[in-house]
Design an enzyme around this catalytic site. Structure first.
Site, PDB file in Angstrom:
ATOM      1  N   ARG A   5       0.837  -1.193   0.000  1.00 19.75           N
ATOM      2  CA  ARG A   5       0.000   0.000   0.000  1.00 19.75           C
ATOM      3  C   ARG A   5       0.876   1.249   0.000  1.00 19.75           C
ATOM      4  O   ARG A   5       1.850   1.326   0.747  1.00 19.75           O
ATOM      5  CB  ARG A   5      -0.869  -0.007   1.244  1.00 19.75           C
ATOM      6  CG  ARG A   5      -1.717   1.236   1.353  1.00 19.75           C
ATOM      7  CD  ARG A   5      -2.268   1.369   2.741  1.00 19.75           C
ATOM      8  NE  ARG A   5      -3.690   1.053   2.744  1.00 19.75           N
ATOM      9  CZ  ARG A   5      -4.413   1.022   3.830  1.00 19.75           C
ATOM     10  NH1 ARG A   5      -3.873   1.243   5.000  1.00 19.75           N
ATOM     11  NH2 ARG A   5      -5.693   0.754   3.772  1.00 19.75           N
ATOM     12  N   GLU A  48      14.137   2.569  -2.332  1.00 23.88           N
ATOM     13  CA  GLU A  48      15.194   2.063  -3.214  1.00 23.88           C
ATOM     14  C   GLU A  48      14.678   1.377  -4.482  1.00 23.88           C
ATOM     15  O   GLU A  48      15.386   1.344  -5.486  1.00 23.88           O
ATOM     16  CB  GLU A  48      16.100   1.095  -2.442  1.00 23.88           C
ATOM     17  CG  GLU A  48      16.021   1.325  -0.977  1.00 23.88           C
ATOM     18  CD  GLU A  48      17.355   1.305  -0.224  1.00 23.88           C
ATOM     19  OE1 GLU A  48      17.306   1.086   0.974  1.00 23.88           O
ATOM     20  OE2 GLU A  48      18.422   1.508  -0.802  1.00 23.88           O
TER      21      GLU A  48
HETATM   22 MO1  MOS Z   1      19.677   3.580   1.844  1.00 26.38          MO
HETATM   23  S1  MOS Z   1      21.284   2.963   0.684  1.00 26.38           S
HETATM   24  O1  MOS Z   1      19.594   2.243   2.948  1.00 26.38           O
HETATM   25  O2  MOS Z   1      20.012   4.953   2.718  1.00 26.38           O
END
Ligand code: MOS
Length: 732
Positions: free
Chosen positions: A621, A698
């Protein structure tokens, strides 16, 4: 519930940021502030024979020059310098001894009344070295690589399967060193108060830095407080305590004054970075496009004083069905600073190699690259043979392909054109982890209908202030304007570093847990009020909404929270709660994406433009569709940088970085960025956590460089396996 969660709520700290009211580590001030400027080593390995500071000390306004020879005491036991997180190890110790471990290492700190004075005096410090033999070239040293522990066990017999397979593709992909360039420079301001220090630091984890400083300087916990109320980007560079915080603290203790140390952009190239890797991927397939074998072997650089490694090679286990697999990760010790985490460490590079290799295999099989991925699709994490809590990657492929128009792709390289430019379409898969960590939150609800939510977590620009406010507003039934959020102060309730894409899920559930305690307290008080309409309620079955506490179900009744508190003679209710997640070893937890990219290539000039990117992401979500979309867009921009621009270049004769600045270290600029379309695929996940949150920090970068590289191949028929794909490589 759910007035704010899942919506495009604007940043609660947006106004502070755009008006300059938000203060960053290097912007805090104090009476009699001293300025420090770092002097760096100009050799990569050896020892300091002599540091002559006489000329520097003669400059009016210079207070002192700290070196390893005259600095205040630092812990001498290795254990005191250990950092438990990100990466676990022992960060570089500035001014510790006379050893030089990398070019650009800080070896002196000039302290002056003015920054310009310190900067000038730093040029007058003379250093004599004794230089040792050194090596900095990963490619030249790859033969000396040492095998790390294998994170992923082999399955079957990959070597035999590759030898016997119908069709195999095997190649090396080279991903260069990339340096962190967050907008905010690394900086620390210490405020000296009669032996106690308040430390404003650029960091992703104030409590981690606080613990580290206390350990290194032998201080009691209440003698050092660390804050980072705003962070101008970090992406992993601020996971570890960086050396400027040690230097500023050291200087404060030496001078008994407040001190500011700001690194220059050039000096930031002496911190951690994404390490260069050489990644060999071999794929064996039958004519139908099912895989017989996958091997992925990475060779990465590390420093001579620490082993840094990340999971580059295991991602194939998550994505593609294959009965035979083999993975290895080797390290080469070089005379350089230790690498560190950089957005999607391991995956950004490893999945890039894997996804370029898959594209090459698709070409060899004469299969559509998307079709190949669907043929090999794995519903399980084969590494541990586990199902996923949720995995809507198929939906990502479908939605992304649809939005991009993938079905109109002519598979023949060089077949698509726009005027005199070649057009290429490429795609790739992304995968990342959905981690969650224990976080504590304190909520103070006051009788005026306002709540303060506090937690030591940092907001590194990702939107933590905003999502914490959203979740709290929903859980307490208050308008978001009535919620104030305090973060990033080491004295606030426990939080880990903000990283690994775990903070959204972790902090949101900590807010829920603390809000649940508030709700129960209110229910108990409401029930006990004289003539209470809620006299018969089950205190576990109430809702807070619109400033009221209401029983759920039939015969619902409600009283205002203000009345409850007034009757109970309470100005405030305060609850602090640590939220831990139940361990579930029976499922894999991951986020996924499908990335589609269009490039145009001017063949005469070699210029590549990324004209369109569609990124379809499945990450549970989405708490905030606006900040979430920004996260993915920023990641795509960085992925364009990985594909076409970013590369730290080392002169191996001197072991020195040649392009330590953002003029010569290329990053995408506005003119490089065109159409980016972010699609969030609906991914209900009731197993992972209560709110079904996975995290977005990420996943957005993974897959982007490969999608672009594959598009460049499709446009030109040239396969560039050395990143970044610069025009000289295309023109060769
Ligand atoms: Mo991220 S590379 O875990 O700040």
């Amino acid at each position: 519930m759910n007035a704010y969660v899942g919506t495009a709520t604007s940043r609660v700290d947006g106004r502070a940021k755009v008006t300059g009211a938000a203060k960053y580590a290097g912007e805090f001030s104090a009476n009699g502030l001293v300025h420090g400027f770092v002097v760096e080593a100009s050799i990569p390995r050896g020892r300091i024979v002599r540091i002559d500071t006489d000329e520097a000390l003669k400059v009016a306004g210079v207070l002192d020059v700290l070196t390893h020879a005259n600095r205040p005491p630092l812990a001498d036991k290795d254990d005191a310098w250990k950092d438990e997180v990100a990466p676990e190890g022992s960060p570089f110790r500035p001014l510790y001894d006379d050893r030089i471990k990398f070019n650009g290492q800080p070896i002196a700190l000039v302290l002056a009344e003015e920054w310009e004075t310190a900067k000038f005096a730093a040029t007058l410090v003379r250093i004599d070295y004794e230089q040792d033999e050194f090596v900095t070239d990963l490619e030249a040293e790859r033969g000396s690589a040492n095998e790390m522990d294998k994170p992923h066990k082999p399955r079957g017999d990959a070597k035999a399967a590759l030898a016997a397979t119908g069709l195999r593709h095997e190649a090396d992909y080279l991903l260069p060193t990339e340096h962190h360039n967050p907008m905010e420079l690394f900086a620390t301001t210490t405020v000296w108060d009669d032996g106690r220090l308040t430390v404003y630091d650029k960091t992703q984890g104030v409590q981690n830095v606080q613990k580290y400083l206390c350990s290194v300087f032998g201080k009691k916990p209440d003698e050092i407080r660390v804050l980072s109320p705003y962070v101008g980007g970090a992406f992993g560079s601020g996971l570890r305590p960086q050396y400027q915080v040690v230097l500023a603290t050291m200087a404060s203790l030496a001078l008994k004054r407040s001190v500011r140390v700001v690194l220059t952009r050039q000096q930031m190239y002496g911190l951690g970075y994404r390490p260069m890797t050489i990644e060999r991927v071999a794929l064996g397939a039958g004519p139908d496009g099912t895989l017989d074998a996958i091997t992925h072997e990475a060779i990465a650089m590390t420093s001579r004083y620490e082993d840094f490694s990340r999971n580059d090679t295991g991602w194939a286990e998550q994505l593609y069905k294959s009965p035979n697999t083999y993975f290895s990760h080797k390290l080469v010790d070089l005379d350089v600073a230790t690498p560190c985490d950089m957005r999607a460490p391991g995956a950004a590079t490893g999945v890039c190699a894997l996804e370029c290799a898959m594209d090459e295999l698709a070409v060899a099989l004469k299969l559509d690259p998307l079709e190949l991925r669907l043929k090999c699709y794995s519903d399980r994490d084969q590494s541990e043979d586990l199902p996923y809590t949720s995995k809507q990657l198929r939906e990502c492929y479908a939605r992304g392909a649809e939005a991009f128009g993938w079905s109109r792709r002519d598979p023949t390289p060089r077949s698509m054109r726009d005027g005199k430019e070649l057009v290429g379409w490429g795609m790739a898969t992304g995968v990342w982890e959905a981690l969650q960590m224990p976080v504590a939150v304190r909520i103070v609800l006051t009788a005026n209908g306002h709540a303060e939510v506090s937690c030591a977590a940092s907001d590194i620009g990702t939107g933590t202030y905003t999502i914490v406010a959203q979740v709290a507003a929903d859980a307490l039934g208050l308008p978001i304007e009535n919620i104030s959020v305090r973060l990033a102060d080491s004295t606030l309730p426990q939080a880990p570093v903000e990283g690994g894409s775990w903070m959204a899920a972790s902090s949101a559930h900590a807010v829920l847990a603390a809000a649940e305690d508030i709700r129960q307290e209110l229910a108990r008080l409401a029930k006990a009020m004289p003539d209470s309409p809620l006299a018969d309620i089950d205190t576990h079955n109430v809702t807070l909404a619109n400033g009221m506490i209401a029983s759920n179900g039939k015969n619902a009744a409600a009283v205002s929270i203000a009345d409850v508190m007034r009757h109970s003679n309470l100005e405030r209710i305060e609850k602090e709660k640590l939220n831990e997640f139940a361990e579930d070893k029976s499922h894999a937890r991951n986020t996924h994406s499908a990335v589609f990219a269009e490039v145009t290539v001017d063949e005469e000039l070699g210029v590549i433009r990324v004209t369109r990117v569609v990124s379809a992401v499945a990450a549970g979500r989405i708490l905030n569709t606006k900040t979430g979309r920004s996260q993915i867009m920023g990641s795509v921009v960085w992925g364009i940088g990985m594909a076409l621009h970013e590369e730290t270049q080392m002169d191996h004769r001197f072991g020195r970085i040649m392009n330590a600045n953002i003029a010569e270290y290329h990053i995408p600029v506005n003119a490089d960025i065109h159409d980016i379309n972010v699609i969030f695929v609906d991914e209900p996940d009731e197993r992972i956590n209560k709110l079904g949150i996975k995290g977005l920090g990420e996943i957005g970068i993974v897959g982007v460089p490969a999608a672009i590289a594959n598009a460049v191949y499709h446009a030109t028929g040239k396969r560039i396996r050395r990143f970044p794909i610069t025009l000289d490589k295309l023109l060769e």
